[in-house]
Scaffold this motif. Structure first.
Motif, mmCIF file in Angstrom:
data_model
loop_
_atom_site.group_PDB
_atom_site.id
_atom_site.type_symbol
_atom_site.label_atom_id
_atom_site.label_comp_id
_atom_site.label_asym_id
_atom_site.label_seq_id
_atom_site.Cartn_x
_atom_site.Cartn_y
_atom_site.Cartn_z
ATOM 1 N N THR A 50 16.165 43.403 56.587
ATOM 2 C CA THR A 50 17.041 43.310 57.757
ATOM 3 C C THR A 50 17.129 41.849 58.199
ATOM 4 O O THR A 50 16.518 40.952 57.606
ATOM 5 C CB THR A 50 16.489 44.146 58.918
ATOM 6 O OG1 THR A 50 15.324 43.504 59.463
ATOM 7 C CG2 THR A 50 16.123 45.550 58.455
ATOM 8 N N ARG A 51 17.891 41.633 59.271
ATOM 9 C CA ARG A 51 18.039 40.277 59.816
ATOM 10 C C ARG A 51 17.173 40.055 61.062
ATOM 11 O O ARG A 51 17.468 39.184 61.877
ATOM 12 C CB ARG A 51 19.508 40.009 60.161
ATOM 13 C CG ARG A 51 20.410 39.960 58.942
ATOM 14 C CD ARG A 51 21.777 39.417 59.292
ATOM 15 N NE ARG A 51 22.666 39.412 58.156
ATOM 16 C CZ ARG A 51 22.692 38.481 57.216
ATOM 17 N NH1 ARG A 51 21.848 37.457 57.292
ATOM 18 N NH2 ARG A 51 23.535 38.550 56.208
ATOM 19 N N ARG A 71 16.812 40.498 49.727
ATOM 20 C CA ARG A 71 17.884 40.704 50.708
ATOM 21 C C ARG A 71 19.278 40.539 50.075
ATOM 22 O O ARG A 71 20.167 41.365 50.276
ATOM 23 C CB ARG A 71 17.711 39.726 51.871
ATOM 24 C CG ARG A 71 18.921 39.596 52.787
ATOM 25 C CD ARG A 71 19.004 40.686 53.798
ATOM 26 N NE ARG A 71 20.304 40.675 54.466
ATOM 27 C CZ ARG A 71 20.616 41.388 55.520
ATOM 28 N NH1 ARG A 71 19.738 42.196 56.047
ATOM 29 N NH2 ARG A 71 21.805 41.339 56.057
ATOM 30 N N ASP A 89 21.480 46.507 60.130
ATOM 31 C CA ASP A 89 21.319 45.260 60.877
ATOM 32 C C ASP A 89 21.780 45.428 62.326
ATOM 33 O O ASP A 89 21.168 44.887 63.257
ATOM 34 C CB ASP A 89 22.114 44.131 60.218
ATOM 35 C CG ASP A 89 21.400 43.568 58.993
ATOM 36 O OD1 ASP A 89 20.157 43.685 58.932
ATOM 37 O OD2 ASP A 89 22.072 43.021 58.111
#
Length: 712
Positions: free
Chosen positions: A158-159, A111, A126
């Motif tokens: 991604t978050r 990430r 995101d």
């Protein structure tokens, strides 16, 4: 420390993958081997059911976590060995746990690396995941044609929150898992894994995977019907786009529209070019240039130049302001935009319904409407103010035209950028300026040291700055104020300028009847710049965000493209890298986080700082006041923000803005050749300060020993 953890985890994964490939596991995970050994393993299950189930569960978790081929065979084995429901239970939870471990591993290892190189794209992804991530993930999980490990890897970047990933994966993988486990209960009749998924069944699963997106489309359609209930949509439209307001946002929107061959109408009741050209950026910066010239003439002695008495011909200064406006105006004129193909209408536009605007008694319809009506100065509810003849940034230029001298006593109410710029300019042009600021310091959005530096400069030039000072009322030609617990004090003035901020211009063109901007929400538009009606967009000051000309022009691209092509693809407006400049002397230029905003947001940072006192160009021009301060992400060279104080700070900032926009770190700036001598070299030297703070001490110690050995 974190880097060491990543190395350990990566080594562990590599060891597991190597061990799995070197072991006989690959030979076991075949359909023939499973069918041959089914009876023997079934006997083990019958003898020690819990131990075998636990071992199977652990094996499945590891295999899916490291994406080892053979998960399909293991799923068949679950049905063959444990039956439909027990096998389904084991595989469902084991596959979700393995997927979650793979997702977390990808996030931990990749990430940050991806974020440094593709920061803006990742931010947009995101945003999409935060908004529609559940739909996306469910669609991917329901489609057996999409590789399992790619979904885990992609979501790891991604978050998406782990609980969301777990629950959606559990649900989305359940139908496919059921088919495989059920097939495993009939293992004897299976000759290959192709027998499990027929073309019809595979097609059904693909159609099933589209269900979440189809559901979302249906929900959006129902929401639109509810929003437009009570309004009758025209059967056809006169034009593609109507733009209300011909400031920066409206002009750029109209220009983009005609460039892509849309039929566009632009409506403006006031001056073309909007606030920036006529009352804001252009006149104020022209005034600042004259003020700087006057100050430079008085201060020329430090350069060895004798000038004598400096006289300011104030009337000519203001005429120069109006000449600058007139010279730029043709670029924003009715004639120019008409020549480009825009249908320009002079008059007040009023929204009649979500598709219709009335101007000069004529009703025009368009599929999409963009509101770019700009802003207006905030006027506080102060007793006696309305009768005082006060000025604002909108009325200042016309009111001062023809005056031979600058106002002798000028009181400025407000400590923001506009008030501070005007305070310094008028002090240099001969006014006795008092700046009344309710806050603890001027330029409240900047770091405290920045505000202190600018405040010290203004005080040195004669500006009387009153911080923590509250305006109580206006008595005739005096502003009555109170500082703290002190007694009220009257500040006499010849001119009073109110510069306490600006607000969106929302009244007078039909927004009230449509209920647009009527709820008092902080967010007046959504991420695509749509109002409560999806076909009505807003840009610039009326969007409720930053009040900058370049911001309005930036928004205009998104509004125009979404308004004209949103049915095909929409673009989420990106404000992640937004610069601004306060044009005091020295200038204050800012992009991204400063220390104040980073602390408020809980963002960790390091500081790389370079003072201008020893910059060769600054020394040669005697412009040594100021610095470059960079906020850097710990453990990397990624720039989180920059504040530059100094001569030509706005121009110097451009390199940092470009670097942040395209994910270039300090190492790239440090390796770039900068012309000498320039103010922009300060950026390179600031990067050098960061590099010195992160020099590899152990490696340098080894190099030193190598040099010692070479001298022998």
């Amino acid at each position: 420390m974190k880097q060491h953890g990543k190395i350990v985890l990566l080594l562990l994964i590599v060891l597991l993958v190597v061990a799995a490939f070197l072991s006989p596991l690959g030979d076991w995970l075949t359909l023939e081997r499973l069918k041959a050994s089914r009876d023997a393993v079934a006997a083990m299950v019958e003898a020690r059911p819990l131990a075998v189930a636990a071992g199977f569960f652990l094996l499945y978790v590891v295999a899916t976590a490291i994406s080892f081929p053979g998960a399909a065979i293991l799923t068949l084995a679950a049905g063959a060995l444990f039956g439909l429901w027990e096998g389904l239970l084991l595989v469902s939870f084991a596959s979700t746990l393995g997927a979650s471990l793979a997702m977390l591993g990808a996030r931990y290892l990749l990430r940050d690396w991806v974020g440094r190189r593709f920061a803006n794209r990742l931010a947009a992804i995101d945003g999409g995941v935060a908004r529609d991530g559940i739909f996306y993930l469910l669609t991917l999980r329901l489609n057996p044609a999409i590789p399992f490990f790619l979904v885990n890897l992609g979501m790891g970047l991604t978050r998406m929150r782990l609980p969301t990933f777990w629950i959606v994966s559990q649900i989305g993988m359940l139908p496919g898992t059921f088919v495989y486990v059920n097939a495993g209960t009939q293992l004897a009749g299976i000759e290959s894994t192709r027998d499990i998924f027929s073309a019809d069944l595979l097609g059904a699963f693909i159609l099933l995977s589209l269900f979440p997106l189809l559901a979302k489309i249906l929900v959006d359609w129902l929401r639109r019907r509810r929003i437009y209930r009570g309004w009758r949509r025209p059967k056809r439209f006169d034009r593609n786009l109507i733009v209300i307001g011909a400031g920066a946002g409206g002009l750029v929107t109209a220009l983009i529209g005609v460039t892509v061959r849309a039929k566009v109408t632009l409506i403006e009741a006031r001056e073309m070019g909007g606030d920036c050209l006529n009352t804001g950026c252009v006149p104020s910066k022209t005034l600042l240039a004259s003020a700087k010239a006057a100050h430079g003439a008085r201060d020329a002695g430090r350069f060895g130049v004798e000038t004598g008495e400096v006289r300011v011909r104030f009337a000519e200064v203001i005429e120069r302001v109006h000449r600058a406006i007139a010279e730029i105006a043709p670029a924003d004129s009715v004639e120019r935009y008409s020549g480009l193909g825009v249908d320009v209408r002079r008059g007040y536009g009023r929204l009649v319904d979500p598709w219709t605007v009335e101007v000069n008694g004529e009703r025009l319809t368009a599929r999409s409407i963009v509101i770019a009506a700009g802003g207006e100065p905030v006027v506080p509810d102060l007793p006696g103010l309305a009768e005082s003849g006060f000025l604002t940034s909108d009325t200042l230029w016309a009111a001062l035209r023809g005056q031979e001298r600058a106002p002798e006593r000028l009181v400025i109410l407000g400590g923001g950028p506009v008030g501070t710029e005007l305070a310094q300019a008028f002090a240099r042009l001969g006014s006795r300026v008092t700046q009344v600021n309710r806050g603890a310091r001027i330029l409240a959005r900047e770091d405290a040291e920045v505000a202190a530096l600018i405040e010290a400069r203004l005080r040195a030039e004669g500006v009387d700055i009153r911080n923590r000072c509250e305006a109580l009322r206006v008595d005739g030609r005096s502003l009555v104020v109170r500082s703290g617990d002190a007694a009220a004090e009257a500040l006499p003035f010849d001119a009073l300028v109110v510069a306490v901020g600006r607000r969106p211009r929302l009244d007078g063109y039909g927004l009230e009847q449509l209920g647009i901007f009527a709820d008092g929400d902080d967010a007046l538009v959504d991420p695509w710049l749509r109002t409560r009606f999806p076909n009505i967009y807003a840009v610039g000051d009326v969007s409720g965000s930053y009040q900058f000309t370049h911001f309005a022009a930036h928004q205009a691209w998104y509004a125009a493209v979404n308004a004209l092509f949103g049915s095909l693809r929409r673009f989420r407006a990106d404000y992640s890298i937004l610069p601004w400049v306060t044009y005091t002397d020295p200038e204050v230029a800012h992009v991204g986080h400063n220390e104040q905003s980073a602390r408020q947001a809980g963002v960790a940072y390091e500081i790389a700082r370079y003072g201008l006192a020893h910059l060769d160009r600054a020394v040669s021009e005697d412009a040594r006041e100021g610095f470059v301060k960079l906020l850097v992400k710990p453990g990397s060279d990624r720039i989180l923000g920059a504040t530059i104080v100094g001569a030509h700070a706005g121009e110097t900032l451009a390199e940092i803005v470009l670097a942040m926009r395209h994910g270039l770190g300090l190492n790239k700036i440090l390796s770039t050749i900068h012309a000498y001598p320039t103010m922009a070299e300060a950026n390179k030297f600031a990067a050098g300060e960061w590099k010195k703070a992160h020099k590899p001490e152990r490696l340098l110690a080894l190099v030193e020993r190598w040099h010692d050995w070479r001298r022998r």
